[in-house]
Design a protein around this motif. Structure first.
Motif, PDB file in Angstrom:
ATOM      1  N   PRO A  17       0.815  -1.164   0.167  1.00  0.00           N
ATOM      2  CA  PRO A  17      -0.005  -0.114  -0.128  1.00  0.00           C
ATOM      3  C   PRO A  17       0.864   1.213   0.019  1.00  0.00           C
ATOM      4  O   PRO A  17       1.810   1.279   0.677  1.00  0.00           O
ATOM      5  CB  PRO A  17      -0.971  -0.024   1.273  1.00  0.00           C
ATOM      6  N   TYR A  18       0.493   2.277  -0.748  1.00  0.00           N
ATOM      7  CA  TYR A  18       1.249   3.455  -0.775  1.00  0.00           C
ATOM      8  C   TYR A  18       1.308   4.150   0.337  1.00  0.00           C
ATOM      9  O   TYR A  18       2.527   4.767   0.759  1.00  0.00           O
ATOM     10  CB  TYR A  18       0.677   4.422  -1.919  1.00  0.00           C
ATOM     11  N   ASP A  19       0.375   4.105   1.387  1.00  0.00           N
ATOM     12  CA  ASP A  19       0.411   4.876   2.624  1.00  0.00           C
ATOM     13  C   ASP A  19       1.372   4.266   3.437  1.00  0.00           C
ATOM     14  O   ASP A  19       1.915   4.945   4.390  1.00  0.00           O
ATOM     15  CB  ASP A  19      -1.093   4.871   3.082  1.00  0.00           C
ATOM     16  N   PHE A  20       1.912   2.989   3.371  1.00  0.00           N
ATOM     17  CA  PHE A  20       2.811   2.339   4.035  1.00  0.00           C
ATOM     18  C   PHE A  20       4.310   3.059   4.166  1.00  0.00           C
ATOM     19  O   PHE A  20       4.759   3.785   5.023  1.00  0.00           O
ATOM     20  CB  PHE A  20       2.883   1.165   3.972  1.00  0.00           C
ATOM     21  N   GLY A  21       4.677   3.249   2.782  1.00  0.00           N
ATOM     22  CA  GLY A  21       5.830   3.938   2.533  1.00  0.00           C
ATOM     23  C   GLY A  21       5.914   5.296   2.784  1.00  0.00           C
ATOM     24  O   GLY A  21       6.724   6.032   3.243  1.00  0.00           O
ATOM     25  N   ASP A  22       4.699   6.055   2.313  1.00  0.00           N
ATOM     26  CA  ASP A  22       4.637   7.298   2.194  1.00  0.00           C
ATOM     27  C   ASP A  22       4.670   7.799   3.890  1.00  0.00           C
ATOM     28  O   ASP A  22       5.127   8.842   4.111  1.00  0.00           O
ATOM     29  CB  ASP A  22       3.157   7.762   1.894  1.00  0.00           C
ATOM     30  N   PHE A  23       4.115   7.144   4.875  1.00  0.00           N
ATOM     31  CA  PHE A  23       4.104   7.658   6.175  1.00  0.00           C
ATOM     32  C   PHE A  23       5.328   7.099   6.840  1.00  0.00           C
ATOM     33  O   PHE A  23       6.273   7.773   7.524  1.00  0.00           O
ATOM     34  CB  PHE A  23       2.973   6.998   7.051  1.00  0.00           C
ATOM     35  N   PHE A  24       5.391   5.633   7.041  1.00  0.00           N
ATOM     36  CA  PHE A  24       6.685   5.097   7.693  1.00  0.00           C
ATOM     37  C   PHE A  24       7.964   5.357   7.070  1.00  0.00           C
ATOM     38  O   PHE A  24       8.911   5.195   7.636  1.00  0.00           O
ATOM     39  CB  PHE A  24       6.448   3.615   7.978  1.00  0.00           C
TER      40      PHE A  24
END
Length: 344
Positions: free
Chosen positions: A173-180
């Protein structure tokens, strides 16, 4: 007494005082201050790109992963053991968390944060299994930490390759790399924020809790700790669980950074974490080690790697130099231990 004799006496006294100060610094802190000072001087003279604000910030960000792994390694080293399976814990965390995220995201495409939560939880659980196996083997069956963690390292590496077939797990998921991986909180990178929280938590655990005092007691003398009523088996198990959990956290952040589940993540982390700890003054005999020094030791390792990269030193030669640093630190640790014994 003439003015010349007085000046010579003053110089001799100041020389003796300087030697005594350096000796006291070495006994209390180990080789880290000397290694760090030497690295700063050498790389600053070698390239003007080294001692800049942007480069130091970059080193601090890159050192987050090694700091987390080294803190876990320190906990185990203080007990008188060590953990060679840290790299495997990172790799297992990476492939398991990535695989679960991809699976759950495919099942519930509108619930991305559920996929992230389940993936991270699965990664932590897999690493805790590794730490549990290590802890049980060392604490309950008295297996040598070297043999136990080496065997678990081999098993874990095989499991990681079996899960992935040697192919990286993509499509996270894009949100995983984008946040963490690349997110920021109040302008501070998320990995740095997480590392700072963990550093404070581990410092409190080691210096302000019974568990921390028990860990130091076991490293100092496990028989005396046992006779004093400390549950040495439970404490050793918790130490190895904590080590694997911290390595797992590093694995999650590294996975977010590269945005894929990789079996080769953390391949050199065991060696680097042990080197960071030994250079930071953590005794291989157990009972001695400070959280703040280990953080600085991990920073030093990444700083040296950064300096060698700026000087375009090849990766193979970097491995040689890192191994040489570790051997030198261990030899000097022997000398420091003799000086400690002599001062008592």
């Amino acid at each position: 007494m003439s003015s010349t004799d007085s000046a010579n006496a003053t110089q001799a006294t100041s020389g003796v005082s300087m030697k005594r100060s350096l000796r006291d610094l070495f006994v209390s802190q180990g080789v880290l201050p000397f290694f760090l000072g030497g690295a700063l001087i050498i790389f600053t003279l070698a390239t003007d790109k080294f001692l800049t604000f942007d480069n130091i910030v970059n080193v601090a960000r890159q050192s987050v992963y090694l700091v987390l792994a080294s803190l876990g390694q320190m906990i185990v080293l203080v007990t008188g053991g060590f953990d060679l399976s840290i790299g495997t814990a990172i790799a297992i965390t990476s492939v398991v968390s990535a695989s679960v995220m991809v699976f759950v995201a495919g099942m519930f495409p509108d619930m991305i944060w559920l996929a992230l939560f389940m993936g991270i939880l699965a990664g932590f659980a897999s690493a805790l299994l590794i730490g549990g196996i290590n802890g049980v083997g060392v604490a309950k069956f008295n297996v040598s930490p070297f043999i136990m963690t080496l065997g678990v390292q081999s098993m874990g590496a095989g499991v990681a390759l079996f899960i992935t077939g040697g192919v990286p797990v993509g499509g996270l998921p894009y949100d995983f790399g984008d946040f963490f991986g690349f997110g920021r909180i109040l302008g501070v990178p998320v990995p740095v924020v997480i590392a700072l929280i963990v550093i404070v938590a581990i410092w409190i655990m080691m210096n302000r809790t019974k568990l921390g005092s028990h860990i130091y007691a076991i490293g100092g003398n496990i028989k005396a700790a046992n006779l004093s009523g400390i549950n040495t088996g439970r404490t050793l198990l918790l130490a190895y669980l904590a080590c694997s959990l911290l390595a797992s956290l590093a694995g999650v952040l590294l996975t977010a950074r590269v945005e894929s589940g990789e079996t080769n993540l953390g391949g050199t982390m065991a060696l680097e974490s042990i080197a960071a700890c030994v250079i930071a003054g953590v005794s291989l005999r157990g009972g001695i080690g400070r959280v703040e020094s280990v953080v600085l030791g991990a920073f030093f390792i990444v700083l040296v790697q950064n300096g060698m990269n700026l000087l375009q030193i090849g990766s193979y030669m970097q491995m040689v130099l890192l191994g040489g640093l570790l051997i030198m630190a261990v030899v000097i640790d022997q000398l420091r231990y003799k000086m400690l014994i002599g001062d008592r």
